[in-house]
Scaffold this active site. Structure first.
Site, PDB file in Angstrom:
ATOM      1  N   LYS A 185      -1.403  -2.566  -7.003  1.00 21.04           N
ATOM      2  CA  LYS A 185      -0.446  -1.633  -7.620  1.00 21.04           C
ATOM      3  C   LYS A 185      -0.074  -2.093  -9.034  1.00 21.04           C
ATOM      4  CE  LYS A 185      -0.463   1.381  -4.616  1.00 21.04           C
ATOM      5  NZ  LYS A 185      -0.643   2.816  -4.905  1.00 21.04           N
TER       6      LYS A 185
ATOM      7  N   SER B 252       3.793   1.582  -7.238  1.00 20.09           N
ATOM      8  CA  SER B 252       4.768   1.218  -6.203  1.00 20.09           C
ATOM      9  C   SER B 252       5.764   0.226  -6.781  1.00 20.09           C
ATOM     10  CB  SER B 252       4.062   0.553  -5.015  1.00 20.09           C
ATOM     11  OG  SER B 252       5.004  -0.017  -4.130  1.00 20.09           O
TER      12      SER B 252
ATOM     13  N   TYR C 261      -1.753  -5.648  -1.748  1.00 17.13           N
ATOM     14  CA  TYR C 261      -1.254  -4.315  -2.120  1.00 17.13           C
ATOM     15  C   TYR C 261      -0.511  -4.389  -3.457  1.00 17.13           C
ATOM     16  CZ  TYR C 261       1.480   0.033  -1.688  1.00 17.13           C
ATOM     17  OH  TYR C 261       2.068   1.259  -1.915  1.00 17.13           O
TER      18      TYR C 261
HETATM   19  P1  NAP Z   1      -0.145   8.499   3.324  1.00 19.28           P
HETATM   20  O1  NAP Z   1       0.819   9.475   3.889  1.00 19.28           O
HETATM   21  O2  NAP Z   1      -0.807   7.509   4.202  1.00 19.28           O
HETATM   22  O3  NAP Z   1      -1.255   9.324   2.511  1.00 19.28           O
HETATM   23  C1  NAP Z   1      -2.309   8.655   1.884  1.00 19.28           C
HETATM   24  C2  NAP Z   1      -3.171   9.677   1.183  1.00 19.28           C
HETATM   25  O4  NAP Z   1      -4.226   8.999   0.485  1.00 19.28           O
HETATM   26  C3  NAP Z   1      -3.822  10.636   2.147  1.00 19.28           C
HETATM   27  O5  NAP Z   1      -3.835  11.928   1.587  1.00 19.28           O
HETATM   28  C4  NAP Z   1      -5.242  10.096   2.279  1.00 19.28           C
HETATM   29  O6  NAP Z   1      -6.155  11.145   2.565  1.00 19.28           O
HETATM   30  C5  NAP Z   1      -5.467   9.562   0.865  1.00 19.28           C
HETATM   31  N1  NAP Z   1      -6.502   8.533   0.809  1.00 19.28           N
HETATM   32  C6  NAP Z   1      -6.477   7.274   1.303  1.00 19.28           C
HETATM   33  N2  NAP Z   1      -7.642   6.644   1.056  1.00 19.28           N
HETATM   34  C7  NAP Z   1      -8.436   7.546   0.399  1.00 19.28           C
HETATM   35  C8  NAP Z   1      -9.746   7.515  -0.120  1.00 19.28           C
HETATM   36  N3  NAP Z   1     -10.530   6.414  -0.010  1.00 19.28           N
HETATM   37  N4  NAP Z   1     -10.235   8.617  -0.741  1.00 19.28           N
HETATM   38  C9  NAP Z   1      -9.472   9.726  -0.858  1.00 19.28           C
HETATM   39  N5  NAP Z   1      -8.208   9.822  -0.398  1.00 19.28           N
HETATM   40  C10 NAP Z   1      -7.707   8.744   0.235  1.00 19.28           C
HETATM   41  O7  NAP Z   1       0.527   7.619   2.179  1.00 19.28           O
HETATM   42  P2  NAP Z   1       1.725   7.875   1.151  1.00 19.28           P
HETATM   43  O8  NAP Z   1       2.867   7.057   1.604  1.00 19.28           O
HETATM   44  O9  NAP Z   1       1.903   9.320   0.888  1.00 19.28           O
HETATM   45  O10 NAP Z   1       1.115   7.128  -0.122  1.00 19.28           O
HETATM   46  C11 NAP Z   1       0.691   7.813  -1.278  1.00 19.28           C
HETATM   47  C12 NAP Z   1       0.695   6.842  -2.437  1.00 19.28           C
HETATM   48  O11 NAP Z   1       2.022   6.357  -2.623  1.00 19.28           O
HETATM   49  C13 NAP Z   1      -0.177   5.619  -2.221  1.00 19.28           C
HETATM   50  O12 NAP Z   1      -0.827   5.264  -3.428  1.00 19.28           O
HETATM   51  C14 NAP Z   1       0.816   4.530  -1.844  1.00 19.28           C
HETATM   52  O13 NAP Z   1       0.361   3.245  -2.156  1.00 19.28           O
HETATM   53  C15 NAP Z   1       2.012   4.945  -2.666  1.00 19.28           C
HETATM   54  N6  NAP Z   1       3.296   4.419  -2.203  1.00 19.28           N
HETATM   55  C16 NAP Z   1       3.816   4.789  -0.991  1.00 19.28           C
HETATM   56  C17 NAP Z   1       5.046   4.279  -0.601  1.00 19.28           C
HETATM   57  C18 NAP Z   1       5.710   4.659   0.710  1.00 19.28           C
HETATM   58  O14 NAP Z   1       6.759   4.097   1.035  1.00 19.28           O
HETATM   59  N7  NAP Z   1       5.171   5.607   1.472  1.00 19.28           N
HETATM   60  C19 NAP Z   1       5.742   3.396  -1.425  1.00 19.28           C
HETATM   61  C20 NAP Z   1       5.176   3.033  -2.644  1.00 19.28           C
HETATM   62  C21 NAP Z   1       3.962   3.573  -3.022  1.00 19.28           C
HETATM   63  P3  NAP Z   1      -7.444  10.942   3.536  1.00 19.28           P
HETATM   64  O15 NAP Z   1      -7.064   9.945   4.593  1.00 19.28           O
HETATM   65  O16 NAP Z   1      -7.720  12.320   4.061  1.00 19.28           O
HETATM   66  O17 NAP Z   1      -8.532  10.461   2.634  1.00 19.28           O
END
Ligand code: NAP
Length: 254
Positions: free
Chosen positions: A162, A145, A158
């Site tokens: 990261k 991130s 967080y």
């Molecule tokens: P999201 O829509 O909330 O999706 C999170 C995903 O992670 C889901 O598929 C969830 O599946 C899975 N997950 C969470 N905990 C888990 C566990 N213990 N075991 C297995 N799977 C797990 O989030 P997103 O925004 O797409 O985020 C994806 C990645 O991008 C993350 O690492 C996040 O930190 C990073 N990120 C996001 C943003 C943003 O603005 N959205 C910015 C920077 C970085 P289940 O719940 O089915 O397990």
């Protein structure tokens, strides 16, 4: 498309059942890869698999909590049983919950570290063992991130988790280069997913996005398809140890 061709290749995407991970899964699927989606929710897994099948891909969902050594091992074996090999892994599963400092509890700190750092290391370690045994290289991609590099006041735990991922990526890029395994990080900025759902509803936050992000909007999960195909394919054969920011210019705004 030959440059990005993933025909016959197998990709694991943790957290690939929605959000950024689903974008990445679609990207490699469109380039011809077979995809194993690892996530805890069977319903979300099933919906993602239908989505990938509709693209013409071979895809399978594995119910897996990435913080469990046993479940990661079981998902690895199940993926090998189904597809026979693993060529790339996107360690993307993660959680992002806000907390103020110094009110941050040790419990919240530990959860962030367990899921975002530990939940990256375990699947990456399992896939690395498979790739080394296969003997023909591979690609590891970690979703970090921009928060790892830029202070976001409500995300101390967080951000630390990261940043831990970035340390792992750099170390493994060097350690695994002799095995022709490349290791890179993708660092998203503000992306419209379930994780950022509450922020997307806030007028003040949308105003912040318009002013703080040079492209003046939220990123979309579709904008992770291309980088996924690039990093999984031979198109990125000399790219390792890199952190690629997908943030609409957030990190270079002066
Ligand atoms: P999201 O829509 O909330 O999706 C999170 C995903 O992670 C889901 O598929 C969830 O599946 C899975 N997950 C969470 N905990 C888990 C566990 N213990 N075991 C297995 N799977 C797990 O989030 P997103 O925004 O797409 O985020 C994806 C990645 O991008 C993350 O690492 C996040 O930190 C990073 N990120 C996001 C943003 C943003 O603005 N959205 C910015 C920077 C970085 P289940 O719940 O089915 O397990």
């Amino acid at each position: 498309m030959e440059l990005f061709d993933l025909t016959g290749k197998v990709t694991v995407v943790t957290g690939g059942n929605r959000g950024i991970g689903l974008g990445m899964a679609r990207g490699v699927a469109k380039a011809g890869a077979s995809v194993a989606v690892w996530g805890r929710s069977r319903n979300y897994n099933a919906a993602a698999i239908k989505d990938l099948h509709d693209l013409g891909a071979q895809a399978v969902g594995m119910a897996c909590d990435v913080t469990s050594e046993e479940q990661v091992e079981a998902a690895t074996q199940a993926t090998l049983h189904r597809f026979g090999r693993i060529d790339s892994i996107f360690a993307n599963a993660g959680i992002g919950r806000g907390a103020q400092f110094p009110d941050l509890s040790l419990r919240e700190w530990n959860i962030a570290m367990k899921v975002n750092a530990g939940g990256t290391m375990l699947p990456v370690r399992a896939a690395t063992q498979v790739m080394i045994e296969q003997g023909d290289g591979g690609s590891i991609v970690v979703t970090s991130s921009v928060a790892a590099n830029f202070g976001v006041p409500r995300l101390p735990h967080y951000a630390a988790s990261k940043a831990a991922q970035l340390g792992l990526v750099k170390t493994l890029a060097v350690a695994l280069a002799p095995h022709r395994i490349r290791v890179n990080a993708v660092s998203p900025g503000w992306i419209a997913t379930e994780m950022t759902g509450p922020e997307q509803q806030r007028d003040d936050f949308n105003q912040y996005i318009r002013h703080r992000v040079p492209m003046a909007r939220w990123g979309t999960i579709e904008e992770f398809e291309g980088i996924a195909a690039y990093l999984a394919s031979d198109a990125s054969s000399f790219t390792t140890g890199a952190e690629i920011r997908i943030d609409g210019g957030f990190s270079v705004q002066g």
